[in-house]
Enzyme design. Structure first.
Site, PDB file in Angstrom:
ATOM      1  N   ASP A  17      10.459   3.308  -1.326  1.00  0.00           N
ATOM      2  CA  ASP A  17      10.209   4.128  -2.503  1.00  0.00           C
ATOM      3  C   ASP A  17       8.904   3.661  -3.112  1.00  0.00           C
ATOM      4  O   ASP A  17       8.634   2.453  -3.182  1.00  0.00           O
ATOM      5  CB  ASP A  17      11.346   4.027  -3.521  1.00  0.00           C
ATOM      6  CG  ASP A  17      11.332   5.227  -4.458  1.00  0.00           C
ATOM      7  OD1 ASP A  17      11.356   6.373  -3.953  1.00  0.00           O
ATOM      8  OD2 ASP A  17      11.267   5.040  -5.682  1.00  0.00           O
TER       9      ASP A  17
ATOM     10  N   GLY B  25      -1.014  12.437  -1.219  1.00  0.00           N
ATOM     11  CA  GLY B  25      -0.575  12.264  -2.613  1.00  0.00           C
ATOM     12  C   GLY B  25      -1.754  12.212  -3.589  1.00  0.00           C
ATOM     13  O   GLY B  25      -2.633  13.076  -3.571  1.00  0.00           O
TER      14      GLY B  25
ATOM     15  N   ASP C 165      -4.160  10.095  -3.697  1.00  0.00           N
ATOM     16  CA  ASP C 165      -5.299   9.317  -3.188  1.00  0.00           C
ATOM     17  C   ASP C 165      -6.676   9.854  -3.596  1.00  0.00           C
ATOM     18  O   ASP C 165      -7.572   9.049  -3.859  1.00  0.00           O
ATOM     19  CB  ASP C 165      -5.209   9.170  -1.661  1.00  0.00           C
ATOM     20  CG  ASP C 165      -4.156   8.149  -1.244  1.00  0.00           C
ATOM     21  OD1 ASP C 165      -3.731   7.348  -2.099  1.00  0.00           O
ATOM     22  OD2 ASP C 165      -3.764   8.148  -0.064  1.00  0.00           O
TER      23      ASP C 165
ATOM     24  N   LYS D 216      -7.287   1.451   4.099  1.00  0.00           N
ATOM     25  CA  LYS D 216      -6.210   1.706   3.135  1.00  0.00           C
ATOM     26  C   LYS D 216      -5.053   0.748   3.414  1.00  0.00           C
ATOM     27  O   LYS D 216      -4.459   0.177   2.500  1.00  0.00           O
ATOM     28  CB  LYS D 216      -5.741   3.166   3.181  1.00  0.00           C
ATOM     29  CG  LYS D 216      -4.660   3.430   2.125  1.00  0.00           C
ATOM     30  CD  LYS D 216      -4.176   4.859   2.024  1.00  0.00           C
ATOM     31  CE  LYS D 216      -2.978   4.901   1.059  1.00  0.00           C
ATOM     32  NZ  LYS D 216      -2.254   6.176   1.086  1.00  0.00           N
TER      33      LYS D 216
ATOM     34  N   HIS E  85      -0.658  -0.870  -1.615  1.00  0.00           N
ATOM     35  CA  HIS E  85       0.693  -1.310  -1.959  1.00  0.00           C
ATOM     36  C   HIS E  85       1.604  -1.299  -0.726  1.00  0.00           C
ATOM     37  O   HIS E  85       2.337  -2.237  -0.461  1.00  0.00           O
ATOM     38  CB  HIS E  85       1.243  -0.377  -3.045  1.00  0.00           C
ATOM     39  CG  HIS E  85       1.157   1.099  -2.710  1.00  0.00           C
ATOM     40  ND1 HIS E  85       0.050   1.674  -2.142  1.00  0.00           N
ATOM     41  CD2 HIS E  85       2.053   2.106  -2.829  1.00  0.00           C
ATOM     42  CE1 HIS E  85       0.269   2.958  -1.943  1.00  0.00           C
ATOM     43  NE2 HIS E  85       1.485   3.243  -2.361  1.00  0.00           N
ATOM     44  N   ARG E  86       1.530  -0.211   0.076  1.00  0.00           N
ATOM     45  CA  ARG E  86       2.396  -0.098   1.252  1.00  0.00           C
ATOM     46  C   ARG E  86       1.965  -1.110   2.311  1.00  0.00           C
ATOM     47  O   ARG E  86       2.800  -1.745   2.956  1.00  0.00           O
ATOM     48  CB  ARG E  86       2.351   1.339   1.803  1.00  0.00           C
ATOM     49  CG  ARG E  86       3.400   1.618   2.878  1.00  0.00           C
ATOM     50  CD  ARG E  86       3.550   3.105   3.148  1.00  0.00           C
ATOM     51  NE  ARG E  86       3.931   3.817   1.934  1.00  0.00           N
ATOM     52  CZ  ARG E  86       3.079   4.481   1.167  1.00  0.00           C
ATOM     53  NH1 ARG E  86       1.804   4.625   1.508  1.00  0.00           N
ATOM     54  NH2 ARG E  86       3.493   5.040   0.055  1.00  0.00           N
TER      55      ARG E  86
END
Ligand code: ITT
Length: 203
Positions: free
Chosen positions: A70, A154, A156, A176, A181-182
């Site tokens: 999430d 999204g 970005d 990226k 975060h991912r």
């Protein structure tokens, strides 16, 4: 080679997981690995709660190990919104471009120095309905006043990262991955697998 289901309906996320995990020789299967793909409702108030809910719910439908994630964008001038509602911001009628335009509209009177924001992500690894571990990541940025770039997904095109003086839609997928975060959460997952603090079941 280990096999892992990544339970996401978001093709942008799946692309990022696949690139990162396949480099570690982990084969990534998408939602098509599940006979029942009915969406697990995201009723939690936090990224971790929702990642756990999705991982528990989807992993009951397969014997393979599974991860769910999430994530979302927290904008300080909006008191942390859209947050866990990032994918649903503005209601079901909007796509990524529509949600991004809505975000710019809501921030139209906010000066540059108050446009700080961050992406957050929590990954949950589960097997047969039980969460084995969670991993998190975050990246700080700023929301521009207009869209730049065509990569990523999204929000970005409006998410500016100071260290590379670019939006996340203007950098390569590899860049990226290093900054995001991912990427950070996936790194923690991969390290845990390598150091054997977590074991991926064979399924
Ligand atoms: P799944 O639940 O099926 O994984 P989803 O897109 O609904 O897919 P989330 O509920 O976690 O996933 O919502 C994440 C949203 O946060 C995503 O749709 C984007 O709007 C935003 N987001 C998260 N990570 C992003 C990234 O790396 N770049 C751009 N936007 C991101």
């Amino acid at each position: 080679m280990k096999r892992l289901v990544v339970a996401t309906a978001n093709p942008g996320k799946l692309r990022e997981f696949r690139a990162a995990l396949e480099a570690e020789r982990i084969e990534v299967l998408g939602l098509e690995a599940l006979a029942d793909r009915t969406e697990v409702p995201e009723t939690g108030a936090t990224f971790e709660a929702n990642a756990r809910l999705k991982a528990e719910g989807y992993s009951r439908r397969t014997d393979l190990p599974l991860i769910a994630e999430d994530s979302g964008l927290e904008v300080d001038a909006l008191d942390g919104a859209p947050g866990v509602r990032s994918a649903r911001f503005g209601g079901p009628g909007l796509d990524d471009a529509g949600r991004t335009r809505l975000l710019l509209e809501k921030l139209k009177n906010v000066p540059e120095h108050r446009r700080t924001a961050r992406y957050r992500c929590v990954i949950a690894l589960a097997h047969r309905g039980r969460v084995l571990a969670t991993f998190d990541g975050a990246v700080e940025g700023r929301i521009l006043t207009e869209q730049r770039g065509a990569g990523g997904f999204g929000y970005d095109p409006v998410f500016w990262h100071d260290a590379v003086s670019s939006t996340f839609a203007e950098i390569s997928p590899e860049q990226k991955q290093r900054l995001s975060h991912r990427g950070e959460a996936i790194d923690k997952l991969v390290r845990a697998i390598q150091e054997k603090t977590v074991t991926i079941p064979d399924g």
